[in-house]
Design a protein around this motif. Structure first.
Motif, PDB file in Angstrom:
ATOM      1  N   HIS A  83      -2.122 -11.973 -11.881  1.00 40.88           N
ATOM      2  CA  HIS A  83      -2.193 -10.966 -12.944  1.00 40.88           C
ATOM      3  C   HIS A  83      -3.618 -10.533 -13.298  1.00 40.88           C
ATOM      4  O   HIS A  83      -3.962 -10.391 -14.475  1.00 40.88           O
ATOM      5  CB  HIS A  83      -1.475 -11.461 -14.215  1.00 40.88           C
ATOM      6  CG  HIS A  83       0.020 -11.437 -14.072  1.00 40.88           C
ATOM      7  ND1 HIS A  83       0.740 -10.275 -14.024  1.00 40.88           N
ATOM      8  CD2 HIS A  83       0.924 -12.433 -13.934  1.00 40.88           C
ATOM      9  CE1 HIS A  83       2.030 -10.561 -13.863  1.00 40.88           C
ATOM     10  NE2 HIS A  83       2.163 -11.860 -13.795  1.00 40.88           N
ATOM     11  N   HIS A 173       9.462 -11.748 -17.523  1.00 41.74           N
ATOM     12  CA  HIS A 173       8.566 -12.905 -17.662  1.00 41.74           C
ATOM     13  C   HIS A 173       9.064 -13.806 -18.789  1.00 41.74           C
ATOM     14  O   HIS A 173       9.609 -13.323 -19.780  1.00 41.74           O
ATOM     15  CB  HIS A 173       7.148 -12.443 -17.991  1.00 41.74           C
ATOM     16  CG  HIS A 173       6.377 -11.985 -16.783  1.00 41.74           C
ATOM     17  ND1 HIS A 173       6.013 -10.679 -16.596  1.00 41.74           N
ATOM     18  CD2 HIS A 173       5.905 -12.667 -15.708  1.00 41.74           C
ATOM     19  CE1 HIS A 173       5.338 -10.580 -15.456  1.00 41.74           C
ATOM     20  NE2 HIS A 173       5.266 -11.769 -14.902  1.00 41.74           N
ATOM     21  N   HIS A 201       8.459 -12.092  -9.851  1.00 40.81           N
ATOM     22  CA  HIS A 201       7.916 -12.618 -11.115  1.00 40.81           C
ATOM     23  C   HIS A 201       9.096 -12.752 -12.081  1.00 40.81           C
ATOM     24  O   HIS A 201      10.026 -11.966 -12.031  1.00 40.81           O
ATOM     25  CB  HIS A 201       6.889 -11.663 -11.713  1.00 40.81           C
ATOM     26  CG  HIS A 201       5.574 -11.674 -10.991  1.00 40.81           C
ATOM     27  ND1 HIS A 201       4.397 -12.065 -11.594  1.00 40.81           N
ATOM     28  CD2 HIS A 201       5.253 -11.355  -9.725  1.00 40.81           C
ATOM     29  CE1 HIS A 201       3.408 -11.973 -10.720  1.00 40.81           C
ATOM     30  NE2 HIS A 201       3.900 -11.539  -9.574  1.00 40.81           N
ATOM     31  N   ASN A 223       7.106 -16.707  -8.268  1.00 39.26           N
ATOM     32  CA  ASN A 223       6.249 -17.271  -9.310  1.00 39.26           C
ATOM     33  C   ASN A 223       7.125 -18.067 -10.275  1.00 39.26           C
ATOM     34  O   ASN A 223       8.126 -17.538 -10.766  1.00 39.26           O
ATOM     35  CB  ASN A 223       5.540 -16.153 -10.082  1.00 39.26           C
ATOM     36  CG  ASN A 223       4.373 -15.581  -9.315  1.00 39.26           C
ATOM     37  OD1 ASN A 223       4.377 -15.567  -8.081  1.00 39.26           O
ATOM     38  ND2 ASN A 223       3.369 -15.107 -10.021  1.00 39.26           N
TER      39      ASN A 223
HETATM   40 ZN   LIG Z   1       4.015 -12.650 -13.474  1.00 37.22          ZN
END
Ligand SMILES: [Zn+2]
Length: 383
Positions: A83, A173, A201, A223
């Motif tokens: 990021h 997220h 993600h 992730n």
């Molecule tokens: Zn992320």
């Protein structure tokens, strides 16, 4: 040295339809638990340094531990800058030892996302480092999700030259509120159009079937943060309630808890058991050293200290330069008297370094006319 090229690692995963876990590291407990999990199930692993975490702790300090862990690892490791907001972050990430960088301008307009990503790709590729970008928007809790579209993705990858793409196909997220609605057909179409490793993600809260289906459709890097750290946080709360036994006792079993969750995920993702293949089929990542030896007749200690400082300031800003160590011979009879070791991300940085105005100006000003007995050599670190 267990670092391997991230592009090789992710293409191996992509071609063999499994995914490598990428874990943003926040402390030593978590770092050790991830490495224990990866080594126990023989999985390649990506250790992440996340730019937004700069708000919580000293990322540069932690980067040293992450790099040390990768050097003594028994399984293949890549280090990823997660990021990043733009070129400065990406340069810093490479300086920390990352051999893959993410630039995330997905919250900006498409044009801005393309411009920023292109700039990072141009810089990182001269350092031999692949770039992940994000298109569409995987929201943080509270924000609105923006799906990745096939047409935009095709144009984005062509225009930016990005190596991996993080896609928005229904995940968020952090923690999910409600049930995730995953758009598998969208992912399949993006994968068919791009044919590059795709990145997920916001994986926390997905079940085994969902993860497997996403990986079958091109996800090669997952992730994972919240699912692991939430288990640690829960145990910490329990430990804190139990007894007042001091700081270290608070962390009892926290590592084992995170290790268990990471191991479970590595098995689902299919990266467990792949370490040997990855070592065999992927190129090692080899940091390089550019060494200059020289004499500067007539220069006193004070002048030399000044030149060294100027050199360090000038060279450290060059992308791919990680550190400059300046040494002076202990034995005054030994020529040359001075030795500079410029530590580079990898050997590919040598040419851009030599062509960089900061390097040219510095050597022209201080070394070209005055230095004698000058030798230069490039070494790559042994794997
Ligand atoms: Zn992320």
């Amino acid at each position: 040295m267990a670092l391997v090229k991230m592009q090789d690692m992710l293409h191996h995963a992509y071609n063999n339809k499994y995914a490598v876990g990428s874990f943003d590291i926040v402390n030593l407990d978590q770092l050790q638990s991830i490495m224990n999990a990866a080594e126990a199930c023989r999985a390649p692993v990506i250790l992440g340094l996340s730019e937004p975490h700069t708000d919580y702790f000293d990322l540069a300090l932690l980067a040293n531990a992450v790099e040390a862990a990768s050097r003594r690892s028994e399984v293949p490791v890549a280090i990823h800058y997660d990021h990043g907001s733009g070129i400065e972050g990406a340069v810093r990430g490479i300086n920390y030892g990352c051999n893959g960088v993410m630039v995330d301008a997905s919250h900006r307009s498409l044009e801005e996302n393309i411009t920023i990503t292109k700039e990072v790709v141009a810089m990182a590729h001269t350092c031999g480092i692949p770039v992940e970008a994000e298109l569409g928007y995987v929201p943080d809790s509270g924000d609105e999700l923006v799906f990745t579209t096939v047409d935009e993705a095709r144009g984005f990858v062509r225009l930016t030259g990005v190596d991996f793409l993080a896609v928005s196909i229904g995940t968020v997220h952090g923690r999910f509120s409600g049930k995730p609605q995953l758009d598998y057909p969208r992912l399949r179409h993006i994968n068919e159009a791009l044919q590059i490793p795709l990145v997920l993600h916001g994986s926390s809260g997905l079940n085994e079937d969902q993860l497997r289906r996403l990986i079958a459709n091109g996800i090669a890097k997952v992730n994972a943060f919240t699912s692991i750290t939430d288990r640690a946080a829960k145990l910490l709360r329990k430990n804190a309630r139990a007894k007042d036994e001091g700081y270290l006792k608070l962390f009892t079993d926290v590592r084992a808890e995170m290790e268990e969750e990471a191991t479970r995920l590595m098995r689902i993702w299919g990266c467990a058991g792949r370490a040997a293949e990855v070592f065999e089929q992927c190129d090692p990542w080899q940091p390089a050293i550019y060494e200059i030896r020289f004499n500067l007749p007539g220069t006193d200690a004070e002048e030399m200290a000044l030149i060294t400082r100027r050199g360090q300031q000038a060279l450290i800003q060059i992308p791919g330069v990680r550190a400059i160590k300046a040494g002076e011979s202990i034995n005054s009879n030994t020529a040359p008297r001075y030795c500079w070791q410029i530590q580079l991300a990898c050997a590919e940085v040598v040419e851009p370094l030599k062509q960089h105005p900061a390097f040219i100006n510095f050597t022209r000003r201080y070394l070209n006319d005055d230095a004698t007995d000058r030798t230069m050599a490039v070494y790559k670190e042994q794997a």
